[in-house]
Design a protein around this motif. Structure first.
Motif, PDB file in Angstrom:
ATOM      1  N   VAL A 176      27.403  14.684  77.329  1.00 50.06           N
ATOM      2  CA  VAL A 176      26.036  15.206  77.262  1.00 50.06           C
ATOM      3  C   VAL A 176      25.714  16.006  78.518  1.00 50.06           C
ATOM      4  O   VAL A 176      25.160  17.116  78.444  1.00 50.06           O
ATOM      5  N   GLU A 177      26.072  15.472  79.675  1.00 52.22           N
ATOM      6  CA  GLU A 177      25.803  16.167  80.934  1.00 52.22           C
ATOM      7  C   GLU A 177      26.588  17.472  81.024  1.00 52.22           C
ATOM      8  O   GLU A 177      26.098  18.477  81.553  1.00 52.22           O
ATOM      9  N   LEU A 178      27.818  17.483  80.517  1.00 54.26           N
ATOM     10  CA  LEU A 178      28.632  18.697  80.519  1.00 54.26           C
ATOM     11  C   LEU A 178      27.980  19.781  79.654  1.00 54.26           C
ATOM     12  O   LEU A 178      27.905  20.957  80.046  1.00 54.26           O
ATOM     13  N   ILE A 179      27.498  19.394  78.482  1.00 53.07           N
ATOM     14  CA  ILE A 179      26.828  20.341  77.587  1.00 53.07           C
ATOM     15  C   ILE A 179      25.579  20.917  78.250  1.00 53.07           C
ATOM     16  O   ILE A 179      25.343  22.132  78.222  1.00 53.07           O
ATOM     17  N   LYS A 180      24.797  20.052  78.877  1.00 51.62           N
ATOM     18  CA  LYS A 180      23.589  20.513  79.559  1.00 51.62           C
ATOM     19  C   LYS A 180      23.934  21.488  80.685  1.00 51.62           C
ATOM     20  O   LYS A 180      23.257  22.507  80.878  1.00 51.62           O
ATOM     21  N   GLU A 181      24.990  21.183  81.423  1.00 48.28           N
ATOM     22  CA  GLU A 181      25.408  22.056  82.525  1.00 48.28           C
ATOM     23  C   GLU A 181      25.818  23.428  82.015  1.00 48.28           C
ATOM     24  O   GLU A 181      25.449  24.460  82.599  1.00 48.28           O
ATOM     25  N   LEU A 182      26.590  23.459  80.924  1.00 58.02           N
ATOM     26  CA  LEU A 182      27.033  24.736  80.368  1.00 58.02           C
ATOM     27  C   LEU A 182      25.845  25.565  79.898  1.00 58.02           C
ATOM     28  O   LEU A 182      25.800  26.784  80.097  1.00 58.02           O
ATOM     29  N   ARG A 183      24.876  24.929  79.271  1.00 58.99           N
ATOM     30  CA  ARG A 183      23.696  25.657  78.801  1.00 58.99           C
ATOM     31  C   ARG A 183      22.848  26.168  79.970  1.00 58.99           C
ATOM     32  O   ARG A 183      22.296  27.265  79.901  1.00 58.99           O
ATOM     33  N   GLU A 184      22.777  25.380  81.029  1.00 57.69           N
ATOM     34  CA  GLU A 184      22.042  25.822  82.217  1.00 57.69           C
ATOM     35  C   GLU A 184      22.687  27.057  82.845  1.00 57.69           C
ATOM     36  O   GLU A 184      22.000  27.891  83.444  1.00 57.69           O
ATOM     37  N   LYS A 185      24.006  27.168  82.669  1.00 60.58           N
ATOM     38  CA  LYS A 185      24.736  28.326  83.181  1.00 60.58           C
ATOM     39  C   LYS A 185      24.691  29.502  82.204  1.00 60.58           C
ATOM     40  O   LYS A 185      25.386  30.496  82.388  1.00 60.58           O
ATOM     41  N   LYS A 186      23.877  29.363  81.158  1.00 62.43           N
ATOM     42  CA  LYS A 186      23.619  30.423  80.176  1.00 62.43           C
ATOM     43  C   LYS A 186      24.805  30.689  79.241  1.00 62.43           C
ATOM     44  O   LYS A 186      24.899  31.759  78.648  1.00 62.43           O
ATOM     45  N   HIS A 187      25.700  29.723  79.115  1.00 64.25           N
ATOM     46  CA  HIS A 187      26.739  29.828  78.092  1.00 64.25           C
ATOM     47  C   HIS A 187      26.127  29.430  76.745  1.00 64.25           C
ATOM     48  O   HIS A 187      25.140  28.679  76.692  1.00 64.25           O
ATOM     49  N   ARG A 188      26.720  29.904  75.683  1.00 57.70           N
ATOM     50  CA  ARG A 188      26.297  29.519  74.336  1.00 57.70           C
ATOM     51  C   ARG A 188      27.096  28.268  73.972  1.00 57.70           C
ATOM     52  O   ARG A 188      28.333  28.276  73.997  1.00 57.70           O
ATOM     53  N   VAL A 189      26.403  27.168  73.645  1.00 59.02           N
ATOM     54  CA  VAL A 189      27.064  25.895  73.352  1.00 59.02           C
ATOM     55  C   VAL A 189      26.628  25.421  71.972  1.00 59.02           C
ATOM     56  O   VAL A 189      25.432  25.215  71.723  1.00 59.02           O
ATOM     57  N   VAL A 190      27.595  25.270  71.065  1.00 54.60           N
ATOM     58  CA  VAL A 190      27.282  24.873  69.695  1.00 54.60           C
ATOM     59  C   VAL A 190      28.112  23.662  69.286  1.00 54.60           C
ATOM     60  O   VAL A 190      29.126  23.343  69.906  1.00 54.60           O
ATOM     61  N   CYS A 191      27.648  23.006  68.257  1.00 58.57           N
ATOM     62  CA  CYS A 191      28.381  21.876  67.680  1.00 58.57           C
ATOM     63  C   CYS A 191      29.108  22.362  66.430  1.00 58.57           C
ATOM     64  O   CYS A 191      28.517  23.009  65.567  1.00 58.57           O
ATOM     65  N   GLY A 192      30.400  22.067  66.336  1.00 56.97           N
ATOM     66  CA  GLY A 192      31.188  22.361  65.146  1.00 56.97           C
ATOM     67  C   GLY A 192      31.759  21.058  64.627  1.00 56.97           C
ATOM     68  O   GLY A 192      32.708  20.519  65.195  1.00 56.97           O
TER      69      GLY A 192
END
Length: 203
Positions: free
Chosen positions: A99-115
């Motif tokens: 969860v923390e990794l996903i939040k970090e990636l989104r904060e860095k403006k990467h697009r993060v999706v669930c597949g």
């Protein structure tokens, strides 16, 4: 960059690892899926009700109705299913490191999706819990009609998101899914821990 995360076994604990559904039915997990995959349709094609449920081709009610019919035909001592056991016994827990990794990636403006390969019962549960809110978007097999490891699953996501394989990262706890994604040129790694994903993707 586009990051695609599987759900069960990556973001949450894996439903199949310790759930109570199979003991309730008095069936071993392999026997349950053998029953789901046992029969063929009128045209001779496989009538795998587990797969059809997973790509949204049949409803949960149709699944359990057909499951009960097969149990009766086989003469197995299994209780008739009168409620959705997939929903009743589904109690995943979040993996907070992921969860923390996903939040970090989104904060860095990467697009993060669930597949994710999922079914309506589990989809509804994750929605109620707010699990999908972790992501910018969710692509679920029961909603898009495609399931991993079919390459069309990732092609559809990349098409919808507007990213090329070289710009796409994917992690899943199942090796066959990772290998299928990698065959398309996607940066793919089998999930063992959030820290291992960080290292593999140089996050």
């Amino acid at each position: 960059m586009l990051y695609i995360f599987d759900m069960g076994g990556v973001v949450t604990t894996n439903f199949g690892a310790d759930n109570k559904m199979y003991p309730y039915l008095g069936l071993e997990r392999p026997k349950f899926f053998e029953i789901c995959q046992k029969e063929k349709a009128a045209d001779g094609s496989d009538y795998d009700i587990d797969f059809l449920l997973g790509v949204g081709k049949i409803s949960v009610e149709e699944f359990w109705r057909e499951f009960n019919r097969r149990i009766m035909l086989l003469g197995l001592d299994v209780p008739e299913v009168t409620t959705d056991l997939y929903r009743l016994f589904f109690h995943p827990e979040l993996k907070m490191e992921t969860v923390e990794l996903i939040k970090e990636l989104r904060e860095k403006k990467h697009r993060v999706v669930c597949g994710t390969n999922t079914i309506q019962s589990h989809w509804e549960n994750h929605l109620e819990r707010g699990d999908y809110a972790l992501f910018d978007q969710t692509y679920a097999s029961n909603k898009i009609g495609l399931a991993k490891p079919d390459p069309a699953f990732w092609k559809t996501i990349m098409m919808a998101e507007g990213y090329e394989p070289s710009q796409t990262y994917f992690t899943d706890d199942r090796l066959d899914n990772v290998e299928a994604a990698a065959s398309l040129g996607i940066h793919a790694v089998q999930f063992t821990s959030a820290e291992a994903v960080r290292a593999a993707f140089h996050i």
